[in-house]
Design a protein around this motif. Structure first.
Motif, short mmCIF file in Angstrom:
data_model
loop_
_atom_site.label_atom_id
_atom_site.label_comp_id
_atom_site.label_asym_id
_atom_site.label_seq_id
_atom_site.Cartn_x
_atom_site.Cartn_y
_atom_site.Cartn_z
N VAL A 147 0.99 -1.13 -0.14
CA VAL A 147 -0.13 -0.05 0.06
C VAL A 147 0.83 1.33 -0.04
O VAL A 147 1.70 1.24 1.00
N ASP A 148 0.84 2.09 -1.07
CA ASP A 148 1.63 3.28 -1.08
C ASP A 148 0.75 4.28 -0.57
O ASP A 148 -0.64 4.86 -1.10
N ASP A 149 1.04 4.98 0.65
CA ASP A 149 0.39 6.17 1.34
C ASP A 149 1.42 7.08 1.53
O ASP A 149 0.96 8.07 2.38
N ALA A 150 2.47 7.30 0.90
CA ALA A 150 3.46 8.35 1.06
C ALA A 150 3.09 9.28 -0.10
O ALA A 150 4.33 9.45 -1.05
N ARG A 178 -6.61 10.95 -1.68
CA ARG A 178 -7.37 12.51 -1.19
C ARG A 178 -6.39 13.83 -1.90
O ARG A 178 -6.98 14.56 -2.42
N GLU A 179 -5.08 13.56 -2.06
CA GLU A 179 -4.18 14.34 -2.36
C GLU A 179 -4.50 14.63 -3.93
O GLU A 179 -4.48 15.56 -4.38
N VAL A 180 -4.42 13.21 -4.52
CA VAL A 180 -4.64 13.42 -5.87
C VAL A 180 -5.91 14.00 -6.30
O VAL A 180 -6.04 14.78 -7.27
N GLU A 181 -7.04 13.94 -5.50
CA GLU A 181 -8.25 14.31 -6.08
C GLU A 181 -8.42 15.76 -5.87
O GLU A 181 -8.83 16.54 -6.74
N LEU A 347 -12.16 26.91 -2.74
CA LEU A 347 -11.24 25.77 -2.64
C LEU A 347 -9.74 26.47 -2.07
O LEU A 347 -9.22 27.21 -2.85
N SER A 348 -9.15 26.28 -0.84
CA SER A 348 -7.99 26.68 -0.65
C SER A 348 -7.04 25.21 -0.29
O SER A 348 -7.33 24.52 0.46
N VAL A 349 -5.81 25.32 -0.91
CA VAL A 349 -5.07 24.38 -1.07
C VAL A 349 -3.62 24.86 -0.28
O VAL A 349 -3.02 25.75 -1.02
N SER A 373 -1.54 19.81 2.05
CA SER A 373 -0.92 18.74 1.29
C SER A 373 0.15 18.28 1.97
O SER A 373 0.95 19.38 2.72
N THR A 374 0.26 16.98 2.31
CA THR A 374 1.61 16.58 3.06
C THR A 374 2.89 16.45 2.06
O THR A 374 4.04 16.22 2.70
N GLY A 375 2.66 16.61 0.82
CA GLY A 375 3.80 16.54 -0.08
C GLY A 375 4.16 17.89 -0.85
O GLY A 375 3.25 18.43 -1.67
N GLY A 376 5.26 18.42 -0.64
CA GLY A 376 5.74 19.86 -1.18
C GLY A 376 6.13 19.56 -2.56
O GLY A 376 5.31 19.86 -3.31
#
Ligand code: ADP
Ligand code: MG
Length: 396
Positions: A147-150, A178-181, A347-349, A373-376
């Motif tokens: 499972v990739d959740d990183a 969620r990030e991709v969506e 929407l603010s991200v 987002s957890t990924g910069g």
């Protein structure tokens, strides 16, 4: 793309599940200063342990040089997981060695083991296909499924995100989905006006994003250390501020092509040094910054200007602090922009490790943002339109 929900529906009781998580948290003297990334992956770990899986978790932390380095040990993270999960949580003092093998063999249904830092092994980040595959095979041997959740690592062609999914049935975790969506909403047909705020240290890191975003956005507001190369390109003196001289020509070109979309600071907070008791002044950007002084935050008129654009926006993406927010005299611009982003009517991200950390350490309400987002790097590369190796591997 198969998902964690698909895996749970198949049933995971008694199966060994390798989870690639992004537990790359900031540490100061072995203490976790921001646990956002740990909290973000807990739902996935809980779902798997509660369903009776034998869970093997792996992650990188920092940038060790392919060999063990106690500074970058995941042990503090294992301790935090022990506090946050109801079941048995153990820690392996190596990644694919004896400690890891023994810990994986000892797992009962519902137990979890965190392996030591992936990047203690040269195979994780190696450019050599064979070396990476060999390391991936060692990791894959610990599990039946992957499972990739990183999300924070999907833009890397590394063994744990790119090669392992070739060896095991693979699923996208909830966080990755969620990030991709959310990012898809930004690259698809965002509600307008669509305003992007960029800051952070280096303009060279973000030139690709800037040129890719410009055709899609209505306004691009630029603060942080990177604004000084742009200010210099528009002919202003920037004193001793962060300046990438080799990027001035590229910045001149950007300004010539998109001056009506680019919004630069009109005033800046300057100081002679970066310290908690620094003496600060506010100067007009057009008036220039004197030698010996550095621009370290956007000024109050710029805050007002940026806030006005954000009030009108219906979609906002923010990456990169507006100043050296870690030091109190230079935090006001970042705080004000963060507040304006959180108040956006739409929407603010927020993307970016330091930006997300700023939201939390400045005490802002995370729930007020549409998505943090957890990924910069990963979110920026997605917005640039690049193919992310980790996502491509999951789609295969
Ligand atoms: P993110 O992780 O959110 O993508 P970056 O890593 O690009 O952000 O940049 C964050 C860093 O930029 C912070 O450590 C901050 O101190 C620094 N920074 C912001 N403004 C300035 C400035 N005017 N001068 C020097 N450094 C700055
Ligand atoms: Mg950063």
């Amino acid at each position: 793309m198969r998902t964690l929900d698909d895996l749970l529906a198949e049933g995971v009781a008694g199966r060994r599940v390798l989870v690639r998580a992004d537990l790359n948290v900031p540490l100061r003297d072995g203490v976790i200063t921001d646990d956002g990334r740990i909290r973000a992956v807990l739902p996935t770990l809980r779902a798997l342990t509660e369903a009776g899986a034998k869970v093997v978790v792996c992650s990188h932390l920092g940038r060790p040089k392919g060999a063990p380095d106690p500074k970058y040990s995941l042990r503090p993270v294992a301790e935090r997981l022990q506090q946050s999960l109801p079941g048995q949580v153990s820690f392996a003092t190596d990644t694919v060695g004896e400690s890891a093998s023994a810990a994986v063999a000892a797992l009962n249904n519902g137990d979890l083991v965190l392996l030591e830092n992936l990047r203690f092994n040269p195979g994780e980040t190696s450019k050599d296909e064979a070396e990476r595959s060999a390391f991936a095979a060692q990791l894959a041997a610990f599990a039946d499924v992957y499972v990739d959740d990183a999300f924070g690592a999907v833009h890397r062609k590394h063994a744990s995100v790119y090669d392992v999914p070739k060896l095991l049935p693979h699923y996208a975790g909830g966080l990755v989905l969620r990030e991709v969506e959310v990012l898809r909403r930004l690259t698809g047909d965002p509600e307008r006006p669509y305003v992007v705020v960029l800051g952070g240290a280096k303009v060279s890191d973000k030139l690709g994003v800037i040129s890719n975003l410009l055709p899609r956005v209505d306004k691009l507001l630029i603060g942080g250390g990177m604004c000084f190369t742009l200010l210099a390109a528009s002919g202003h003196d920037v004193g001793d501020s962060l300046l990438e001289s080799d990027q001035i020509d590229t910045c001149k070109q950007l300004l010539a092509e998109a001056s009506e979309k680019l919004v630069l600071p009109v005033d800046v907070v300057v100081a002679r040094d970066i310290s908690e008791d620094a003496e600060t002044q506010v100067v007009e950007a057009a008036g220039g910054i004197q030698a010996g002084w550095k621009g370290l935050d956007i000024g109050p008129r710029t805050v007002e200007l940026f806030a006005e654009h954000l009030r009108q926006a219906r979609t906002v993406f923010w990456n990169g602090p507006m100043g050296v927010f870690e030091v109190a005299p230079f935090a006001a611009g970042t705080r004000a922009v963060a507040e304006a982003v959180s108040a956006v009517n739409g929407l603010s991200v927020v993307g970016g490790g330091d930006s997300a950390a700023a939201v939390r350490t400045l005490g802002l309400d995370e729930a007020a943002f549409g998505h943090i987002s957890t990924g910069g790097g990963a979110s920026l590369e997605y917005l640039e339109g690049k193919t992310l190796p980790g996502l491509a591997a999951l789609e295969d």
